[in-house]
Design an enzyme around this catalytic site. Structure first.
Site, PDB file in Angstrom:
ATOM      1  N   LYS A  76       3.975   1.063  10.360  1.00  0.00           N
ATOM      2  CA  LYS A  76       4.148   2.289   9.577  1.00  0.00           C
ATOM      3  C   LYS A  76       3.759   3.519  10.382  1.00  0.00           C
ATOM      4  O   LYS A  76       4.355   4.583  10.228  1.00  0.00           O
ATOM      5  CB  LYS A  76       3.284   2.230   8.317  1.00  0.00           C
ATOM      6  CG  LYS A  76       3.866   1.363   7.222  1.00  0.00           C
ATOM      7  CD  LYS A  76       2.950   1.410   6.012  1.00  0.00           C
ATOM      8  CE  LYS A  76       3.249   0.286   5.056  1.00  0.00           C
ATOM      9  NZ  LYS A  76       2.166   0.078   4.086  1.00  0.00           N
TER      10      LYS A  76
ATOM     11  N   ARG B 120       4.749 -13.046   9.703  1.00  0.00           N
ATOM     12  CA  ARG B 120       5.481 -11.827   9.385  1.00  0.00           C
ATOM     13  C   ARG B 120       6.799 -11.781  10.169  1.00  0.00           C
ATOM     14  O   ARG B 120       6.976 -12.454  11.173  1.00  0.00           O
ATOM     15  CB  ARG B 120       4.640 -10.595   9.655  1.00  0.00           C
ATOM     16  CG  ARG B 120       4.283 -10.370  11.104  1.00  0.00           C
ATOM     17  CD  ARG B 120       3.624  -9.004  11.317  1.00  0.00           C
ATOM     18  NE  ARG B 120       2.580  -8.720  10.347  1.00  0.00           N
ATOM     19  CZ  ARG B 120       2.562  -7.636   9.562  1.00  0.00           C
ATOM     20  NH1 ARG B 120       3.523  -6.747   9.617  1.00  0.00           N
ATOM     21  NH2 ARG B 120       1.587  -7.427   8.731  1.00  0.00           N
TER      22      ARG B 120
ATOM     23  N   GLU C 144       0.876  -1.167   0.000  1.00  0.00           N
ATOM     24  CA  GLU C 144       0.000   0.000   0.000  1.00  0.00           C
ATOM     25  C   GLU C 144       0.913   1.217   0.000  1.00  0.00           C
ATOM     26  O   GLU C 144       1.790   1.322   0.868  1.00  0.00           O
ATOM     27  CB  GLU C 144      -0.867  -0.033   1.275  1.00  0.00           C
ATOM     28  CG  GLU C 144      -1.893   1.061   1.297  1.00  0.00           C
ATOM     29  CD  GLU C 144      -2.828   0.989   2.508  1.00  0.00           C
ATOM     30  OE1 GLU C 144      -2.803  -0.010   3.240  1.00  0.00           O
ATOM     31  OE2 GLU C 144      -3.569   1.964   2.695  1.00  0.00           O
TER      32      GLU C 144
HETATM   33  P1  ATP Z   1      -0.492  -1.545   6.625  1.00  0.00           P
HETATM   34  O1  ATP Z   1      -1.372  -2.543   5.924  1.00  0.00           O
HETATM   35  O2  ATP Z   1      -0.755  -1.375   8.067  1.00  0.00           O
HETATM   36  O3  ATP Z   1      -0.343  -0.260   5.902  1.00  0.00           O
HETATM   37  P2  ATP Z   1       1.608  -3.364   5.973  1.00  0.00           P
HETATM   38  O4  ATP Z   1       2.895  -3.486   6.691  1.00  0.00           O
HETATM   39  O5  ATP Z   1       0.714  -4.517   5.876  1.00  0.00           O
HETATM   40  O6  ATP Z   1       0.957  -2.139   6.653  1.00  0.00           O
HETATM   41  P3  ATP Z   1       1.549  -3.224   3.124  1.00  0.00           P
HETATM   42  O7  ATP Z   1       2.026  -2.144   2.257  1.00  0.00           O
HETATM   43  O8  ATP Z   1       0.127  -3.586   3.053  1.00  0.00           O
HETATM   44  O9  ATP Z   1       1.936  -2.799   4.568  1.00  0.00           O
HETATM   45  O10 ATP Z   1       2.462  -4.512   2.940  1.00  0.00           O
HETATM   46  C1  ATP Z   1       2.789  -5.024   1.678  1.00  0.00           C
HETATM   47  C2  ATP Z   1       3.161  -6.452   1.785  1.00  0.00           C
HETATM   48  O11 ATP Z   1       4.238  -6.634   2.681  1.00  0.00           O
HETATM   49  C3  ATP Z   1       2.003  -7.274   2.310  1.00  0.00           C
HETATM   50  O12 ATP Z   1       1.863  -8.430   1.518  1.00  0.00           O
HETATM   51  C4  ATP Z   1       2.401  -7.608   3.710  1.00  0.00           C
HETATM   52  O13 ATP Z   1       1.891  -8.835   4.100  1.00  0.00           O
HETATM   53  C5  ATP Z   1       3.926  -7.630   3.630  1.00  0.00           C
HETATM   54  N1  ATP Z   1       4.507  -7.292   4.926  1.00  0.00           N
HETATM   55  C6  ATP Z   1       4.338  -6.166   5.631  1.00  0.00           C
HETATM   56  N2  ATP Z   1       4.998  -6.225   6.798  1.00  0.00           N
HETATM   57  C7  ATP Z   1       5.614  -7.429   6.842  1.00  0.00           C
HETATM   58  C8  ATP Z   1       6.463  -8.102   7.792  1.00  0.00           C
HETATM   59  N3  ATP Z   1       6.787  -7.541   8.957  1.00  0.00           N
HETATM   60  N4  ATP Z   1       6.903  -9.332   7.483  1.00  0.00           N
HETATM   61  C9  ATP Z   1       6.591  -9.898   6.315  1.00  0.00           C
HETATM   62  N5  ATP Z   1       5.810  -9.336   5.377  1.00  0.00           N
HETATM   63  C10 ATP Z   1       5.315  -8.116   5.633  1.00  0.00           C
HETATM   64 MG    MG Z   2      -1.352  -4.188   4.497  1.00  0.00          MG
END
Ligand code: ATP
Ligand code: MG
Length: 555
Positions: free
Chosen positions: A271, A261, A36
């Site tokens: 974030k 994760r 995102e």
């Molecule tokens: P949010 O959804 O709260 O904005 P997010 O960390 O999920 O935060 P995204 O941009 O949606 O951010 O994440 C993109 C991809 O990265 C998703 O597929 C998510 O599952 C993966 N991802 C995010 N944080 C982690 C992590 N700590 N370990 C492994 N994969 C992650």
């Molecule tokens: Mg996300």
């Protein structure tokens, strides 16, 4: 702190995919990384990137980069560009396959109409609060909305008017008609569309209804022909919904697979918290070298190959786990040990006068840039009758195992001669300010002819030629293993995570490239900062120490 899966580097998704290919259930492998664009990528994202792009590479498939930009209010183009750069920097290439969830808005809208026509979606006009209450709890079933049995015609008309902008934000939502009594709350008539009169970074003002993540994501995967849709464990309970939309729409079915994760000690990855660190100036920006962001790590001097090794080494499993940050730091050390050219820099100088070396003379000594790699070449080190060594490399009354310099002792100057300490000079307070040594001028590149054994080797710089350089001694940003254990994560910040000192460098270091990383022999790895260095005036960021010294310092 345990490091489960680390030794094995195991990856259960790899097994699923090879089984799928072997059984013929799938012919190709298509994965995607779906960020995102509401922040910069961090080391957790790197795990997902390496996993998705890595599997695609391994099975000769492809991996898409898809911006999950269904939420108009939070997303910014700045982040889109930064994310692309970070994925490329990590060493991956999406080729032609760059997508945006917002590019599917038309198709998603048509599919919503299809579901309404099938009696599988309806417009709900309850308030947000009513909907929340009527959704029920884990122990109680939900209560059907009074609008749940609206006719197809009424639903079509209302949905059209929602799209036309006739209603204010929050007045109606489109919901999937599934099961208000389902034990899985995600299946209790989840929202598909909400009204949001907001500008979108790509679709501009074309839409005032926006699809929810759960409705957009799986359909996006399907449109792109994604075979394995890999996401983190929180989405496990969403999988039945993911499958429901695909089944009801009768479209290509990707398989959602969840993994644990990455949680990293001494680090926060939310974030929201990273943004707070930036906004409240606890760090200098998203790319502060102490940040767990990829831009931060790049500026700190972490090589992308080290991050890839780390992601492989920690493995991929299904149970939540913490990884100690020393695992990442070790990957950086291992990589840099192989690649970083060696240089000599003295951080805490003590002057040494070589009494038998002519004061009007100087010479240039050839020194290998890398002990194991002759291809790294050589450089010239100026030498003269006055040098600096590290203060800690001299002891007046050395213990047995101290092989460096002491009164009457001999030591080898790295890439130069063996010297012996003849005299210690002090100031009025009795502090050592200078050493007088004699050099064995017959020991350049060879051992003493008489078979004397000299064990210690120390680094040095020529006092007349060395140049002062700024050195930023970065350390871990947090001093608690889990910063979230503090009442406020900001209380866990390490007050000593940033210290600026001056070093005396061999002169050639003034003309190196921005971003280049060196091993300052016996000191650590340092990278020329990409933002604050000027031509001829490098600022060095400490990338990582030579060894893990954290416990010793803190306990
Ligand atoms: P949010 O959804 O709260 O904005 P997010 O960390 O999920 O935060 P995204 O941009 O949606 O951010 O994440 C993109 C991809 O990265 C998703 O597929 C998510 O599952 C993966 N991802 C995010 N944080 C982690 C992590 N700590 N370990 C492994 N994969 C992650
Ligand atoms: Mg996300």
């Amino acid at each position: 702190m345990t490091i489960p899966e680390m030794a094995s580097g195991s990856n259960f998704i790899r097994t699923i995919i090879s089984d799928d290919l072997a059984s013929g259930r799938r012919k190709t492998v298509v994965t995607r990384f779906p960020p995102e664009p509401n922040g910069y990528l961090h080391i957790g994202h790197a795990k997902s990137i390496c996993l998705n792009f890595g599997l695609a590479q391994e099975f000769s498939g492809r991996c898409h980069l898809r911006f999950d930009d269904t939420n108009p209010s939070k997303e910014e183009t700045e982040y889109v560009e930064a994310i692309k750069e970070d994925v490329q920097w990590l060493g991956f290439d999406w080729g032609q396959h760059l997508y945006y969830a917002s590019d599917t808005f038309d198709q998603l809208y048509l599919w919503a109409i299809e579901l309404i026509k099938q009696g599988k979606a309806y417009v709900d006009s309850q308030s947000a609060e009513e909907m929340r209450v009527n959704r029920g709890t884990l122990t109680e079933p939900g209560v059907a909305s009074p609008y749940r049995d609206r006719s197809v015609e009424e639903n079509l008309e209302l949905f059209e008017r929602m799209k036309q902008g006739e209603f204010p934000d929050g007045s109606h939502v489109l919901r999937a008609k599934i099961d208000m009594a389902s034990p899985n709350i995600n299946l209790r008539d989840p929202a598909m569309y909400r009204i949001l009169h907001a500008h979108h970074h790509r679709s501009a003002d074309n839409w005032c209804i926006y699809p929810m993540y759960d409705y957009a994501h799986g359909q996006g995967d399907s449109i792109e022909g994604v075979t394995h849709s890999i996401c983190t464990l929180e989405f496990e309970d969403h999988r039945p919904l993911y499958d429901w939309f695909i089944r009801e729409l009768n479209i290509f079915a990707p398989q959602q697979i969840e993994f644990a994760r990455l949680n990293l000690s001494y680090t926060v990855m939310s974030k929201r918290k990273l943004l707070q660190l930036v906004k409240e100036n606890h760090v200098s920006g998203w790319d502060d070298p102490r940040m767990p962001t990829l831009v931060g790590m790049r500026r700190r001097g972490y090589p992308p190959a080290a991050i890839r090794t780390f992601c492989e080494r920690i493995g991929v499993g299904r149970s939540a786990s913490w990884i100690d940050i020393s695992v990442l730091e070790d990957c950086v050390r291992e990589q840099l040990n192989d690649t970083a050219p060696r240089r000599q820099v003295v951080l805490d100088p003590l002057k040494v006068v070589i009494s038998n070396y002519p004061t009007d003379r100087s010479e240039e000594l050839e020194a290998a840039s890398h002990p194991q790699n002759p291809q790294a070449g050589t450089r010239l080190l100026p030498f003269c009758s006055e040098i600096y060594i590290e203060r800690a490399d001299f002891m007046e009354d050395p213990p047995k195992k101290f092989f460096r310099l002491g009164p009457g002792r001999e030591v080898r100057l790295r890439n130069a001669y063996i010297i012996r300490c003849d005299k210690v000079i002090r100031d009025e307070q009795g502090d050592v300010i200078e050493l007088h040594c004699s050099a064995d001028l017959d020991t350049l590149g060879k051992n003493p002819a008489d078979g004397r054994k000299v064990k210690g080797i120390i680094h040095w710089v020529s006092a007349r030629h060395a140049k002062p350089v700024a050195i930023r001694q970065y350390d871990r940003l947090f001093q608690l293993e889990n910063p979230d254990k503090a009442d406020n994560f900001l209380d866990a910040l390490n007050p000593e995570s940033f210290r600026v000192t001056e070093g005396l460098a061999e002169p050639g270091l003034l003309n190196e490239e921005i971003g280049a990383t060196f091993q300052f022999e016996r000191v650590g790895y340092f990278t020329i900062d990409s933002k604050d260095s000027l031509p001829g005036q490098p600022v060095f960021n400490r990338t990582v120490t030579l060894r893990d010294t954290w416990e010793k310092i803190k306990e």
